[in-house]
Design a protein around this motif. Structure first.
Motif, PDB file in Angstrom:
ATOM      1  N   ILE A   1      -0.818  67.700 -20.794  1.00  0.00           N
ATOM      2  CA  ILE A   1      -0.824  67.661 -19.330  1.00  0.00           C
ATOM      3  C   ILE A   1      -2.129  67.022 -18.862  1.00  0.00           C
ATOM      4  CG2 ILE A   1      -0.646  68.997 -17.205  1.00  0.00           C
ATOM      5  CD1 ILE A   1       1.844  69.104 -18.962  1.00  0.00           C
ATOM      6  N   PRO A   2      -2.081  65.876 -18.175  1.00  0.00           N
ATOM      7  CA  PRO A   2      -3.317  65.227 -17.715  1.00  0.00           C
ATOM      8  C   PRO A   2      -4.049  66.078 -16.683  1.00  0.00           C
ATOM      9  CG  PRO A   2      -1.428  63.723 -17.633  1.00  0.00           C
ATOM     10  CD  PRO A   2      -0.883  65.095 -17.837  1.00  0.00           C
ATOM     11  N   PRO A   3      -5.382  66.044 -16.671  1.00  0.00           N
ATOM     12  CA  PRO A   3      -6.138  66.850 -15.702  1.00  0.00           C
ATOM     13  C   PRO A   3      -5.731  66.608 -14.251  1.00  0.00           C
ATOM     14  CG  PRO A   3      -7.609  66.022 -17.396  1.00  0.00           C
ATOM     15  CD  PRO A   3      -6.274  65.387 -17.641  1.00  0.00           C
ATOM     16  N   ARG A   4      -5.448  65.364 -13.868  1.00  0.00           N
ATOM     17  CA  ARG A   4      -5.051  65.093 -12.487  1.00  0.00           C
ATOM     18  C   ARG A   4      -3.759  65.815 -12.120  1.00  0.00           C
ATOM     19  NH1 ARG A   4      -8.091  60.221 -13.393  1.00  0.00           N
ATOM     20  NH2 ARG A   4      -8.936  59.265 -11.495  1.00  0.00           N
ATOM     21  N   VAL A   5      -2.872  65.985 -13.101  1.00  0.00           N
ATOM     22  CA  VAL A   5      -1.626  66.720 -12.852  1.00  0.00           C
ATOM     23  C   VAL A   5      -1.901  68.217 -12.850  1.00  0.00           C
ATOM     24  CG1 VAL A   5       0.662  67.258 -13.779  1.00  0.00           C
ATOM     25  CG2 VAL A   5      -0.173  64.896 -13.799  1.00  0.00           C
ATOM     26  N   ALA A   6      -2.678  68.680 -13.832  1.00  0.00           N
ATOM     27  CA  ALA A   6      -2.984  70.106 -13.934  1.00  0.00           C
ATOM     28  C   ALA A   6      -3.697  70.625 -12.685  1.00  0.00           C
ATOM     29  CB  ALA A   6      -3.834  70.369 -15.170  1.00  0.00           C
ATOM     30  N   LYS A   7      -4.521  69.775 -12.057  1.00  0.00           N
ATOM     31  CA  LYS A   7      -5.273  70.170 -10.875  1.00  0.00           C
ATOM     32  C   LYS A   7      -4.511  69.905  -9.570  1.00  0.00           C
ATOM     33  CE  LYS A   7      -9.750  69.320 -13.127  1.00  0.00           C
ATOM     34  NZ  LYS A   7     -10.298  70.700 -13.038  1.00  0.00           N
ATOM     35  N   GLY A   8      -3.280  69.408  -9.676  1.00  0.00           N
ATOM     36  CA  GLY A   8      -2.469  69.169  -8.493  1.00  0.00           C
ATOM     37  C   GLY A   8      -2.937  68.011  -7.629  1.00  0.00           C
ATOM     38  N   LEU A   9      -3.554  66.996  -8.252  1.00  0.00           N
ATOM     39  CA  LEU A   9      -4.118  65.889  -7.485  1.00  0.00           C
ATOM     40  C   LEU A   9      -3.117  64.771  -7.206  1.00  0.00           C
ATOM     41  CD1 LEU A   9      -7.619  65.612  -9.210  1.00  0.00           C
ATOM     42  CD2 LEU A   9      -6.995  66.851  -7.130  1.00  0.00           C
ATOM     43  N   VAL A  10      -1.943  64.831  -7.846  1.00  0.00           N
ATOM     44  CA  VAL A  10      -0.901  63.836  -7.603  1.00  0.00           C
ATOM     45  C   VAL A  10       0.235  64.528  -6.871  1.00  0.00           C
ATOM     46  CG1 VAL A  10       0.628  62.102  -8.611  1.00  0.00           C
ATOM     47  CG2 VAL A  10      -1.555  62.644  -9.722  1.00  0.00           C
ATOM     48  N   LYS A  11       0.412  64.187  -5.619  1.00  0.00           N
ATOM     49  CA  LYS A  11       1.387  64.867  -4.775  1.00  0.00           C
ATOM     50  C   LYS A  11       2.783  64.797  -5.372  1.00  0.00           C
ATOM     51  CE  LYS A  11       2.994  65.099   0.019  1.00  0.00           C
ATOM     52  NZ  LYS A  11       2.896  64.480   1.367  1.00  0.00           N
ATOM     53  N   GLY A  12       3.415  65.963  -5.467  1.00  0.00           N
ATOM     54  CA  GLY A  12       4.794  66.014  -5.949  1.00  0.00           C
ATOM     55  C   GLY A  12       4.940  66.041  -7.448  1.00  0.00           C
ATOM     56  N   VAL A  13       3.832  66.026  -8.192  1.00  0.00           N
ATOM     57  CA  VAL A  13       3.900  66.035  -9.652  1.00  0.00           C
ATOM     58  C   VAL A  13       3.286  67.333 -10.172  1.00  0.00           C
ATOM     59  CG1 VAL A  13       3.264  64.856 -11.791  1.00  0.00           C
ATOM     60  CG2 VAL A  13       3.748  63.518  -9.733  1.00  0.00           C
ATOM     61  N   THR A  14       4.066  68.065 -10.929  1.00  0.00           N
ATOM     62  CA  THR A  14       3.605  69.311 -11.533  1.00  0.00           C
ATOM     63  C   THR A  14       3.648  69.171 -13.054  1.00  0.00           C
ATOM     64  OG1 THR A  14       5.840  70.236 -11.635  1.00  0.00           O
ATOM     65  CG2 THR A  14       4.570  70.613  -9.601  1.00  0.00           C
ATOM     66  N   ALA A  15       3.103  70.158 -13.739  1.00  0.00           N
ATOM     67  CA  ALA A  15       3.148  70.143 -15.199  1.00  0.00           C
ATOM     68  C   ALA A  15       4.593  70.112 -15.685  1.00  0.00           C
ATOM     69  CB  ALA A  15       2.428  71.373 -15.752  1.00  0.00           C
ATOM     70  N   GLU A  16       5.470  70.842 -14.996  1.00  0.00           N
ATOM     71  CA  GLU A  16       6.879  70.876 -15.395  1.00  0.00           C
ATOM     72  C   GLU A  16       7.560  69.526 -15.168  1.00  0.00           C
ATOM     73  OE1 GLU A  16       5.390  73.092 -13.410  1.00  0.00           O
ATOM     74  OE2 GLU A  16       5.243  74.739 -14.884  1.00  0.00           O
ATOM     75  N   SER A  17       7.310  68.910 -14.014  1.00  0.00           N
ATOM     76  CA  SER A  17       7.954  67.619 -13.734  1.00  0.00           C
ATOM     77  C   SER A  17       7.393  66.523 -14.648  1.00  0.00           C
ATOM     78  CB  SER A  17       7.787  67.233 -12.267  1.00  0.00           C
ATOM     79  OG  SER A  17       6.419  67.019 -11.927  1.00  0.00           O
ATOM     80  N   PHE A  18       6.117  66.649 -15.030  1.00  0.00           N
ATOM     81  CA  PHE A  18       5.518  65.710 -15.979  1.00  0.00           C
ATOM     82  C   PHE A  18       6.230  65.793 -17.323  1.00  0.00           C
ATOM     83  CE2 PHE A  18       2.439  65.028 -19.447  1.00  0.00           C
ATOM     84  CZ  PHE A  18       2.067  63.721 -19.193  1.00  0.00           C
ATOM     85  N   GLN A  19       6.472  67.000 -17.803  1.00  0.00           N
ATOM     86  CA  GLN A  19       7.154  67.178 -19.082  1.00  0.00           C
ATOM     87  C   GLN A  19       8.605  66.701 -19.006  1.00  0.00           C
ATOM     88  OE1 GLN A  19       6.300  71.371 -19.527  1.00  0.00           O
ATOM     89  NE2 GLN A  19       4.569  70.977 -20.901  1.00  0.00           N
ATOM     90  N   GLU A  20       9.258  66.927 -17.874  1.00  0.00           N
ATOM     91  CA  GLU A  20      10.629  66.449 -17.702  1.00  0.00           C
ATOM     92  C   GLU A  20      10.674  64.926 -17.700  1.00  0.00           C
ATOM     93  OE1 GLU A  20      13.602  68.007 -17.622  1.00  0.00           O
ATOM     94  OE2 GLU A  20      12.445  69.763 -18.250  1.00  0.00           O
ATOM     95  N   ASP A  21       9.666  64.306 -17.107  1.00  0.00           N
ATOM     96  CA  ASP A  21       9.600  62.849 -17.094  1.00  0.00           C
ATOM     97  C   ASP A  21       9.475  62.301 -18.517  1.00  0.00           C
ATOM     98  OD1 ASP A  21       9.163  60.362 -15.271  1.00  0.00           O
ATOM     99  OD2 ASP A  21       7.505  60.231 -16.686  1.00  0.00           O
TER     100      ASP A  21
END
Length: 612
Positions: free
Chosen positions: A414-434
């Motif tokens: 999980i990239p830090p920008r995703v883990a910290k919620g810095l990309v709107k609409g992208v979560t750790a779960e949605s990252f893994q699904e992608d």
């Protein structure tokens, strides 16, 4: 007695029943004859309807899926436009770095070397030809060291850089021995010296930036150490530096440190270098060094080899005074300290600095802090002489922005920008699904094209990269992916770099900063839905044709209505196209179009095109 009476009764009623039946039959016979005569009202309506109804209203009814039609047009409309070849003088044409246009701009801060794209009425709307004799590049790793002369027919570097071991001309090929101005003994020996200070071998360093890259031998030889370098150089008097780099199979773009920001996000690179890149680092209040600081990750390394390092040895060769060179080096070191960098090494021609992991460890007051709230908003934005602030930390041991895993683990962590919620609409779960989605899609692509994942496709571009899932699923030493994040899309390029991949910001309404024929395979996911109301789709397709090699491949993934528009234009571009259903079946409205660019060259009839 009873039977006798019943029998008698039946006999008395039988003539009457027969008479009634005969009367009814006669009545209906007369009624039918009257209606057949044409005097009945209902029959009159039927006659009128039969006169008005045209039973041939759908003479061309076709129950085949229309997604397979090359042209979705009415018979009365004109056929698809046929695009003609451009003049052979445009064989190596980069639209936004064209020389004649560049000379109209100021030379201060290399402004004339920056992007200057043609106006709408100046755009070429023709097909860029390949040079006569063009052939498929050598597969990697042979392609790192050899390039067909016919593909890049420019010899000036073999003369101007002969003593520096850049490139040699042998028969009908160029040979790249791996040398450079500051490493004439070869890139491997140079990288070995860097690796004595920088942890290149353990996966800590994955992404690198080469400013003023020449023919990108540094980046070429870093690849076998699992380091991916983004190289750039201007289109200058040395013909084809970046073109050679891409022909060798090394990531590179035409670019320069001038007046606008580099098209990369903040905290992107683990390592950056200047090997006699001739950038005036001490000029403009240190603005260029501050831009390197913006894109350098906390804890990252900056290498300076060349002037003014080792000035005591070279001052006469460089035709500069000792005092001048000593003052320049002192100024660079002062700037580095104000940026919270520490000099870790200086020996011979090389100096290595390391950026601190956070601002709490700075020894002196930092340079003036930039006021911009978004350090990644850089497209055509002017640079300023200020330091990009780092994210806040809670302790002196914390890495600003978040610590990264070593490569290859970081590719799917999980990239830090995703883990910290810095990309709107992208979560750790949605990252893994992608990631799961793109692994599935890549497997589907490979079932239809067995060449994907082989050395046949070395230079790959993803035109709308999203979170980098396509590139991550393809990750292999056999290829690399230029992840393009459109300037009108969600800004995810920082996430892509945190995964250990490389990419660039770009607006597809303009030409890309590369030479023609520099990509083997282009992936266009949702690009035309994104841009269909922004600019002319024809221009985007022509730009794709310009940067795609002859017999290269494109995969489009988009809504079927948009893809039908794309196919109509592509019908006049010497492309072979095929539309396929989504991997989840024909009921999904998203479809896939696969393209193979036909082989043809300028100035001759040599072509696989059916119209030649």
């Amino acid at each position: 007695m009873g039977n006798k009476h019943n029998s008698a009764g039946f006999k008395t009623r039988s003539p009457l029943s027969i008479f009634i039946v005969i009367c009814l039959c006669c009545f209906f016979y007369i009624l039918g004859a009257w209606q057949k005569s044409g005097f009945g009202k209902g029959d009159g309506i039927a006659v009128q309807m039969s006169k008005q109804t045209d039973c041939q209203i759908f003479p061309d009814l076709n129950f085949e899926t229309h997604h397979n039609d090359v042209e979705i047009i009415e018979p009365s409309k004109p056929k698809a436009k046929v695009f003609k070849p451009c003049d052979v003088k445009y064989t190596d044409y980069p639209p936004c770095q064209e020389k004649d246009r560049a000379m109209k701009f100021p030379r201060e801060n290399m402004i004339y070397r920056e992007r200057h794209c043609p106006r709408e009425e100046e755009k070429l709307r023709c097909l860029i030809p390949a040079p006569k004799g063009y052939t498929t590049p050598f597969p990697w790793p042979k392609g790192r060291d050899y390039v067909h002369y016919a593909n890049v027919p420019h010899k000036s570097l073999t003369v101007e850089k002969a003593v520096q071991n850049w490139v040699q001309f042998q028969g009908d090929v160029f040979k790249f021995p791996g040398g450079g101005t500051m490493f004439p003994q070869g890139a491997d020996a140079y990288i070995d010296e860097l690796a004595s200070v920088i942890p290149i071998a353990d996966g800590s360093v994955r992404t690198a930036l080469d400013t003023g890259c020449g023919v990108a031998s540094w980046g070429a030889y870093l690849m076998k150490r699992n380091v991916l370098a983004m190289s750039f150089a201007p289109r200058d008097n040395h013909e084809a530096q970046v073109q050679f780099a891409l022909e060798r199979g090394v990531p590179a773009v035409i670019g320069v440190l001038g007046s606008i920001h580099l098209p990369y996000p903040s905290r992107a690179f683990d390592m950056a270098q200047c090997s006699r890149c001739l950038i005036p680092w001490a000029a403009n209040d240190g603005m260029f060094l501050m831009e390197v600081d913006r894109v350098l990750r906390p804890g990252g390394y900056w290498i300076l080899s060349g002037p003014p390092i080792n000035w005591k040895t070279y001052y006469q060769t460089w035709k500069r005074s000792k005092a001048d060179l000593q003052a320049e080096q002192r100024r660079i070191e002062e700037l580095a300290e104000s940026l919270c960098w520490e000099k870790k090494y200086e020996k011979g021609d090389i100096a290595i600095f390391r950026k601190k992991a956070n601002n709490k460890n700075c020894r002196r007051k930092s340079a003036s802090i930039c006021e911009s709230k978004d350090a990644d908003d850089v497209w055509y934005k002017e640079m300023e002489a200020c330091k990009t602030p780092l994210p806040e930390v809670n302790s002196a041991n914390e890495v600003a922005g978040g610590e990264l895993k070593k490569f290859p683990e970081r590719l799917f962590a999980i990239p830090p920008r995703v883990a910290k919620g810095l990309v709107k609409g992208v979560t750790a779960e949605s990252f893994q699904e992608d990631n799961k989605l793109w692994k599935k899609r890549i497997n589907a692509y490979k079932r239809n094209n067995k060449l994907i994942g082989t050395t046949r496709y070395r230079n790959i571009m993803d035109m709308n990269a999203g979170l980098g899932g396509f590139a991550a699923a393809l990750e292999s030493p056999k290829s690399w992916v230029m992840n393009v994040v459109p300037t009108i899309a969600k800004n995810t390029l920082g996430v892509i770099y945190e995964r250990g991949l490389v990419g660039i910001y770009h607006d597809w309404c303009e030409g890309f900063s590369t030479y023609p024929r520099t990509y083997d395979f282009i992936h266009a996911n949702g690009v035309f839905s994104l841009y269909q109301n922004k600019c002319n789709l024809e221009d985007i397709l022509l730009e794709m044709d310009r940067i795609l090699r002859p017999e290269g491949t494109v995969i489009f993934r988009d809504e079927v209505d948009v893809l039908n528009k794309v196919k109509k234009i592509a019908g006049g571009m010497r492309w072979d196209t095929k539309m396929m259903d989504h991997e989840d079946g024909p009921l999904v409205p998203e479809k896939i179009v696969v393209v193979v660019k036909q082989y043809w060259v300028g100035g001759t009839g040599n072509s696989t095109s059916s119209d030649q």
